[in-house]
Write a protein that holds these residues in place. Sequence first.
Motif, PDB file in Angstrom:
ATOM      1  N   THR A 111       3.583  72.600  91.569  1.00 43.42           N
ATOM      2  CA  THR A 111       2.785  71.671  90.754  1.00 43.42           C
ATOM      3  C   THR A 111       3.556  70.523  90.135  1.00 43.42           C
ATOM      4  N   LEU A 112       4.861  70.639  89.957  1.00 41.62           N
ATOM      5  CA  LEU A 112       5.584  69.626  89.195  1.00 41.62           C
ATOM      6  C   LEU A 112       6.066  68.467  90.046  1.00 41.62           C
ATOM      7  N   ASN A 113       5.933  67.276  89.480  1.00 45.80           N
ATOM      8  CA  ASN A 113       6.492  66.062  90.056  1.00 45.80           C
ATOM      9  C   ASN A 113       7.435  65.435  89.034  1.00 45.80           C
ATOM     10  N   ALA A 114       8.254  64.503  89.484  1.00 46.16           N
ATOM     11  CA  ALA A 114       9.164  63.814  88.575  1.00 46.16           C
ATOM     12  C   ALA A 114       8.362  63.183  87.438  1.00 46.16           C
ATOM     13  N   GLY A 115       8.832  63.411  86.217  1.00 45.85           N
ATOM     14  CA  GLY A 115       8.153  62.858  85.052  1.00 45.85           C
ATOM     15  C   GLY A 115       7.188  63.809  84.384  1.00 45.85           C
ATOM     16  N   SER A 127      15.334  81.398  81.294  1.00 49.74           N
ATOM     17  CA  SER A 127      15.066  80.811  82.614  1.00 49.74           C
ATOM     18  C   SER A 127      13.976  79.740  82.615  1.00 49.74           C
ATOM     19  N   TYR A 128      13.123  79.702  81.594  1.00 45.64           N
ATOM     20  CA  TYR A 128      12.025  78.739  81.633  1.00 45.64           C
ATOM     21  C   TYR A 128      12.503  77.296  81.834  1.00 45.64           C
ATOM     22  N   PRO A 129      13.390  76.775  80.964  1.00 45.55           N
ATOM     23  CA  PRO A 129      13.775  75.358  81.134  1.00 45.55           C
ATOM     24  C   PRO A 129      14.453  75.072  82.458  1.00 45.55           C
ATOM     25  N   ALA A 135      12.492  72.593  89.548  1.00 39.39           N
ATOM     26  CA  ALA A 135      11.245  72.158  90.191  1.00 39.39           C
ATOM     27  C   ALA A 135      10.997  70.660  90.022  1.00 39.39           C
ATOM     28  N   GLY A 136      11.910  69.963  89.345  1.00 37.83           N
ATOM     29  CA  GLY A 136      11.792  68.513  89.233  1.00 37.83           C
ATOM     30  C   GLY A 136      11.101  68.026  87.982  1.00 37.83           C
ATOM     31  N   GLY A 137      10.731  68.942  87.077  1.00 39.19           N
ATOM     32  CA  GLY A 137      10.050  68.557  85.855  1.00 39.19           C
ATOM     33  C   GLY A 137      10.992  68.404  84.683  1.00 39.19           C
ATOM     34  N   THR A 138      10.413  68.129  83.517  1.00 40.84           N
ATOM     35  CA  THR A 138      11.180  67.936  82.297  1.00 40.84           C
ATOM     36  C   THR A 138      10.743  68.951  81.249  1.00 40.84           C
ATOM     37  N   PRO A 139      11.622  69.876  80.854  1.00 42.19           N
ATOM     38  CA  PRO A 139      11.258  70.830  79.800  1.00 42.19           C
ATOM     39  C   PRO A 139      11.287  70.161  78.437  1.00 42.19           C
ATOM     40  N   VAL A 140      10.295  70.473  77.610  1.00 38.53           N
ATOM     41  CA  VAL A 140      10.214  69.930  76.251  1.00 38.53           C
ATOM     42  C   VAL A 140      10.087  71.112  75.297  1.00 38.53           C
ATOM     43  N   ALA A 141      11.103  71.335  74.480  1.00 41.04           N
ATOM     44  CA  ALA A 141      11.106  72.475  73.565  1.00 41.04           C
ATOM     45  C   ALA A 141      10.336  72.149  72.290  1.00 41.04           C
ATOM     46  N   ILE A 142       9.601  73.146  71.798  1.00 44.98           N
ATOM     47  CA  ILE A 142       8.938  73.072  70.495  1.00 44.98           C
ATOM     48  C   ILE A 142       9.573  74.154  69.630  1.00 44.98           C
ATOM     49  N   GLU A 143      10.253  73.759  68.569  1.00 42.88           N
ATOM     50  CA  GLU A 143      11.061  74.722  67.817  1.00 42.88           C
ATOM     51  C   GLU A 143      10.211  75.608  66.915  1.00 42.88           C
ATOM     52  N   ALA A 144      10.397  76.905  67.056  1.00 42.25           N
ATOM     53  CA  ALA A 144       9.745  77.899  66.203  1.00 42.25           C
ATOM     54  C   ALA A 144      10.838  78.600  65.400  1.00 42.25           C
ATOM     55  N   THR A 145      10.901  78.340  64.119  1.00 49.23           N
ATOM     56  CA  THR A 145      12.010  78.799  63.291  1.00 49.23           C
ATOM     57  C   THR A 145      11.800  80.219  62.784  1.00 49.23           C
ATOM     58  N   THR A 165       2.289  65.677  79.912  1.00 50.72           N
ATOM     59  CA  THR A 165       2.344  67.134  79.809  1.00 50.72           C
ATOM     60  C   THR A 165       1.508  67.768  80.906  1.00 50.72           C
ATOM     61  N   LYS A 166       2.128  68.646  81.703  1.00 53.21           N
ATOM     62  CA  LYS A 166       1.389  69.331  82.764  1.00 53.21           C
ATOM     63  C   LYS A 166       1.168  70.798  82.432  1.00 53.21           C
ATOM     64  N   TRP A 167       2.167  71.457  81.859  1.00 57.95           N
ATOM     65  CA  TRP A 167       2.076  72.884  81.560  1.00 57.95           C
ATOM     66  C   TRP A 167       2.473  73.158  80.114  1.00 57.95           C
ATOM     67  N   PHE A 168       1.896  74.210  79.566  1.00 54.89           N
ATOM     68  CA  PHE A 168       2.353  74.840  78.334  1.00 54.89           C
ATOM     69  C   PHE A 168       2.693  76.279  78.690  1.00 54.89           C
ATOM     70  N   ILE A 169       3.973  76.670  78.540  1.00 59.09           N
ATOM     71  CA  ILE A 169       4.403  78.037  78.841  1.00 59.09           C
ATOM     72  C   ILE A 169       4.333  78.858  77.563  1.00 59.09           C
ATOM     73  N   PHE A 170       3.651  79.996  77.655  1.00 58.76           N
ATOM     74  CA  PHE A 170       3.391  80.817  76.470  1.00 58.76           C
ATOM     75  C   PHE A 170       3.836  82.250  76.742  1.00 58.76           C
ATOM     76  N   ASN A 171       4.583  82.831  75.805  1.00 61.61           N
ATOM     77  CA  ASN A 171       5.132  84.178  75.977  1.00 61.61           C
ATOM     78  C   ASN A 171       4.985  84.965  74.677  1.00 61.61           C
TER      79      ASN A 171
END
Length: 400
Positions: A111-115, A127-129, A135-145, A165-171
């Motif tokens: 699913t991922l393309n550049a950008g 392993s997520y980032p 896969a050619g995408g850009t990981p964007v971290a959201i800090e949870a303190t 934004t294409k995906w939100f990874i949730f764990n």
Amino acid sequence: MSFLSKTLARVKPSPTITVTTMANELKASGVDVIGLGAGEPDFDTPDNIKAAAKAAIDAGKTKYTAPDGIPELKQAICDKLLRDNGLTYVPAQVSVGTGGKQTLYNALVATLNAGDEVLIPAPYWVSYPDMVLLAGGTPVAIEATLEADFKITPEQLEAAITPNTKWFIFNSPSNPTGAGYTRDELKGLTDVLMRHPHVWVMTDDMYEYLVFGDFEFATPAQVEPGLYERTLTCNGVSKAYAMTGWRIGYAAGPKMLIDAMRKVQSQSTSNPCSISQWAAVEALNGPQDFIKPNNDMFLRRRDMVVSALNAAKGITCPTPDGAFYVYPSIADCIGKTSAGGVKITNDEVFATALLAETGVAVVFGAAFGLSPNFRVSYATSDKALQEACKRIQSFCAGLK
């Protein structure tokens, strides 16, 4: 010109595997090492699952299968998702891979393309980032303190979403923190996602069954049915069934995405191990009564480790909701010097000095995207945990 791909320069080896390898090498050289880095249960795969694998071998079920899983396993997964999560899927909406990691990776590659951006709450599984980068995408971290119990807020999620934004990874429960989102907290996040129809949800439910007390597990498409058509619900048999080495993970989602993931897998690994697939059928369809006693064991270990680490000078260790990890802060240890003369400037230095001076192997927090912390896996024996905690307390007491 380098012979190696430029893509490879964007990623790093798995720190958890690196720590485990280092600990094993020290053990082999005669050092008394206690490894708290590996995220796998220390008890054996249940006998009925092993028997199913042996029966599959005896029945000659040792040939190639469909690239993304046998029909019997896909049906067992559909039955599980309906039974436990209230989610209705058909086998054509299911992909089976060689461990949970492969199903996540296949989806990202498909699913991922550049950008394209992928939002990942931090601390995150290491392993997520890197999978996003491969896969050619850009990981964007959201800090949870730590102060927020290692959970992001709806406002943080809203602020992080962009047109790219294409995906939100949730764990949840989380690796590395063990933090779990309640149904109400999850509803807050899904409400945000409903306002952004271009964002898909990849939910990693690997620790679904490993929850404690009155915490109730929920998954995004279950909480918000409106997300069903853009959610990939990922899980596997590794943790709850003590089947880490069997390497079976799975995902369910829209057929269009599952078809694309199958295409990727057909040109990479092809099918997961046929014997492991039949074992997984038994795991999902067979008796589940061993899960509670195992959870009771993890709960006892969790409470022991949390108490012992909070008794260590300079460490603050919150109590997790599930999984088998704790993620203590060492903020009060930074700037001090160990008994071995090492200045503790960050959590990687802390973990390295701890291993060198006490033989206790942990994974440093920077690997998970939030410092200064370290991760302890308490999926090991009580004896090893007690001794490891004593050594950590001694190490911290020696910091000046």
